[in-house]
Scaffold this motif. Sequence first.
Motif, PDB file in Angstrom:
ATOM      1  N   VAL A 176       5.719  18.087 -23.840  1.00 19.63           N
ATOM      2  CA  VAL A 176       4.502  18.725 -22.506  1.00 19.63           C
ATOM      3  C   VAL A 176       6.334  19.102 -21.969  1.00 19.63           C
ATOM      4  N   LEU A 177       5.395  19.116 -20.171  1.00 19.92           N
ATOM      5  CA  LEU A 177       5.835  19.743 -19.183  1.00 19.92           C
ATOM      6  C   LEU A 177       5.949  19.132 -17.890  1.00 19.92           C
ATOM      7  N   VAL A 178       6.331  18.311 -17.380  1.00 19.12           N
ATOM      8  CA  VAL A 178       6.182  17.475 -16.126  1.00 19.12           C
ATOM      9  C   VAL A 178       6.429  18.189 -15.013  1.00 19.12           C
ATOM     10  N   LEU A 179       5.747  19.050 -14.055  1.00 23.73           N
ATOM     11  CA  LEU A 179       6.451  19.713 -12.488  1.00 23.73           C
ATOM     12  C   LEU A 179       6.852  18.374 -12.070  1.00 23.73           C
ATOM     13  N   GLY A 180       7.119  18.512 -11.262  1.00 25.28           N
ATOM     14  CA  GLY A 180       7.788  17.424 -10.164  1.00 25.28           C
ATOM     15  C   GLY A 180       8.268  16.206 -10.781  1.00 25.28           C
ATOM     16  N   ALA A 181       9.158  15.640 -12.098  1.00 23.98           N
ATOM     17  CA  ALA A 181       8.973  14.459 -12.459  1.00 23.98           C
ATOM     18  C   ALA A 181       9.680  13.140 -12.195  1.00 23.98           C
ATOM     19  N   ASN A 182      10.484  13.623 -10.767  1.00 25.69           N
ATOM     20  CA  ASN A 182      11.510  12.683 -10.262  1.00 25.69           C
ATOM     21  C   ASN A 182       9.932  11.794  -9.125  1.00 25.69           C
ATOM     22  N   GLY A 183       8.644  12.517  -8.803  1.00 22.57           N
ATOM     23  CA  GLY A 183       7.866  11.532  -8.171  1.00 22.57           C
ATOM     24  C   GLY A 183       7.173  10.697  -8.864  1.00 22.57           C
ATOM     25  N   GLY A 184       5.650   9.678  -7.588  1.00 23.23           N
ATOM     26  CA  GLY A 184       5.415   8.986  -8.091  1.00 23.23           C
ATOM     27  C   GLY A 184       4.623   9.236  -9.521  1.00 23.23           C
ATOM     28  N   VAL A 185       3.622   9.786  -9.297  1.00 20.61           N
ATOM     29  CA  VAL A 185       2.916  10.720 -10.797  1.00 20.61           C
ATOM     30  C   VAL A 185       3.767  11.166 -11.857  1.00 20.61           C
ATOM     31  N   GLY A 186       4.795  11.961 -10.996  1.00 17.71           N
ATOM     32  CA  GLY A 186       5.508  12.274 -12.356  1.00 17.71           C
ATOM     33  C   GLY A 186       6.398  11.741 -13.369  1.00 17.71           C
ATOM     34  N   SER A 187       7.139  10.790 -12.169  1.00 16.67           N
ATOM     35  CA  SER A 187       7.834   9.536 -13.093  1.00 16.67           C
ATOM     36  C   SER A 187       7.124   8.479 -13.433  1.00 16.67           C
ATOM     37  N   THR A 188       5.596   8.705 -13.566  1.00 19.10           N
ATOM     38  CA  THR A 188       5.194   8.302 -14.535  1.00 19.10           C
ATOM     39  C   THR A 188       4.544   8.358 -15.792  1.00 19.10           C
ATOM     40  N   LEU A 189       3.886   9.651 -15.278  1.00 20.67           N
ATOM     41  CA  LEU A 189       3.818  10.223 -16.975  1.00 20.67           C
ATOM     42  C   LEU A 189       4.577  10.589 -17.063  1.00 20.67           C
TER      43      LEU A 189
ATOM     44  N   SER B 232       0.263  -1.003   0.107  1.00 15.79           N
ATOM     45  CA  SER B 232       0.216   0.300   0.147  1.00 15.79           C
ATOM     46  C   SER B 232       1.142   1.637  -0.627  1.00 15.79           C
ATOM     47  N   GLY B 233       0.890   2.318  -0.381  1.00 15.53           N
ATOM     48  CA  GLY B 233       1.645   3.381  -0.997  1.00 15.53           C
ATOM     49  C   GLY B 233       1.741   4.460   0.329  1.00 15.53           C
ATOM     50  N   VAL B 234       2.204   5.280   0.029  1.00 13.40           N
ATOM     51  CA  VAL B 234       2.436   6.351   0.716  1.00 13.40           C
ATOM     52  C   VAL B 234       2.588   7.866  -0.496  1.00 13.40           C
ATOM     53  N   SER B 235       0.997   8.381  -0.595  1.00  6.49           N
ATOM     54  CA  SER B 235       1.217   9.616  -1.316  1.00  6.49           C
ATOM     55  C   SER B 235       1.086  10.993  -0.639  1.00  6.49           C
ATOM     56  N   PHE B 236       1.062  11.733  -1.901  1.00  6.90           N
ATOM     57  CA  PHE B 236       0.980  12.942  -1.180  1.00  6.90           C
ATOM     58  C   PHE B 236      -1.013  13.483  -0.840  1.00  6.90           C
ATOM     59  N   ALA B 237      -1.883  12.033  -0.858  1.00  6.59           N
ATOM     60  CA  ALA B 237      -3.070  12.459  -0.672  1.00  6.59           C
ATOM     61  C   ALA B 237      -3.082  12.031   0.772  1.00  6.59           C
TER      62      ALA B 237
ATOM     63  N   ALA C  95       0.257  21.832  -4.061  1.00  9.07           N
ATOM     64  CA  ALA C  95       1.276  21.116  -3.484  1.00  9.07           C
ATOM     65  C   ALA C  95       2.363  22.193  -2.477  1.00  9.07           C
ATOM     66  N   SER C  96       1.709  22.941  -2.981  1.00 11.05           N
ATOM     67  CA  SER C  96       1.988  24.514  -2.650  1.00 11.05           C
ATOM     68  C   SER C  96       1.712  25.203  -1.130  1.00 11.05           C
TER      69      SER C  96
END
Length: 364
Positions: free
Chosen positions: A155-168, A49-54, A249-250
């Motif tokens: 395309v521009l992906v902000l936070g490209a190393n994060g969970g969603v970002g790296s998948t994007l 089970s993951g630990v996400s920003f939520a 996130a800000s």
Amino acid sequence: MSDPREAGDRAVMTEIVLPGVVEPAGLQVRQQPVPAPGPGQVLLVMEASGVSFAEQQMRRGKYYDQPPYPFTPGYDVVGTVAAVGTGGDTSLVGRRFAVLTKTGGWASHLLVPAAELVEVPAGVDAAEAETLVVNGITAVQMLHRVAHVKAGQTVLVLGANGGVGSTLVQLARRAGARVIGTASARHQETVRELGAIPVDYRTPDLTAEVRAIAPDGVDAVFDHIGGEGIVASFGLLAPGGTLVSYGTASTRDAEGSSKLPVLKLIARLQLWNALPNGKSAHFFNIWAGKRRAEAFQARLAADLTEVLGLLAEGEIRPQVAARLPLSKAADAMSLAESSTVTGKVVLIPDVTRDGHGGSDIKHG
């Protein structure tokens, strides 16, 4: 109905409880009897089970529609069916599935609707699959159902190393798009390996850095930050471009209402959509359309099945930042919030008498 205690191989389950607005150390580890599934339900034994920003927002009381305290967090989970409710499909027992839960995933056992199970391909590691449940659904839906990214676009992906970002990044590259990805200096090599052109988000003039790579603007921006920075994101769009906002996130540590930043952001996006410049702006909510349950679940299952299939075929590299036992959820939360890892922190079962379980951390 099979006996859930026998199926779960233990009479007591472990769950993590968020009692209120607390620091990570305030998370509570509790035990209670393993529940029995009712009609239409299955008993799932958690494998990851993951630990996400939520969850990070929920512990601050800042998630838009979180339940009242106390509750068990856990936005998504991968596990094996141990028992089914009366009249249920017994062929599900012993098979591994992924489920989008929103809450409740941080537990050794949990009850979920059988209709919401999405099967995980054979041979796929549970933690690796877990990184692509909420992240994979979010990425594929934003990329293809909202922005409609095509080959040859930028395309521009902000936070490209994060969970969603790296998948994007990976899905956009697979679609034939050129990707610019923001990340701190320590994570830029990882972003480059994923196929994106890295840009340091701490640079004094991020807009100028992106414009140097894409002078005419970008075809899509995926922004999880929100706040005033969303203005720059919209300004970077080329004519006909699409901004997809999917977080605030800000304002993570801001005082006050959890709903106000989201409502202000949505209002701003709607205003921009009224401008006659050909650009569009959207706020992505993974739960949109939930009221039409059957259509919602069919769409979710199709998108998650696609992403998990790509994982099984080796077309996507899962980004597991760390694996920590469920009882160490506080440590997992702290690590996820530290900005020192690449990908997603995953909770796994605690070490058992047969030696299964344990922990592993990969710093970026």
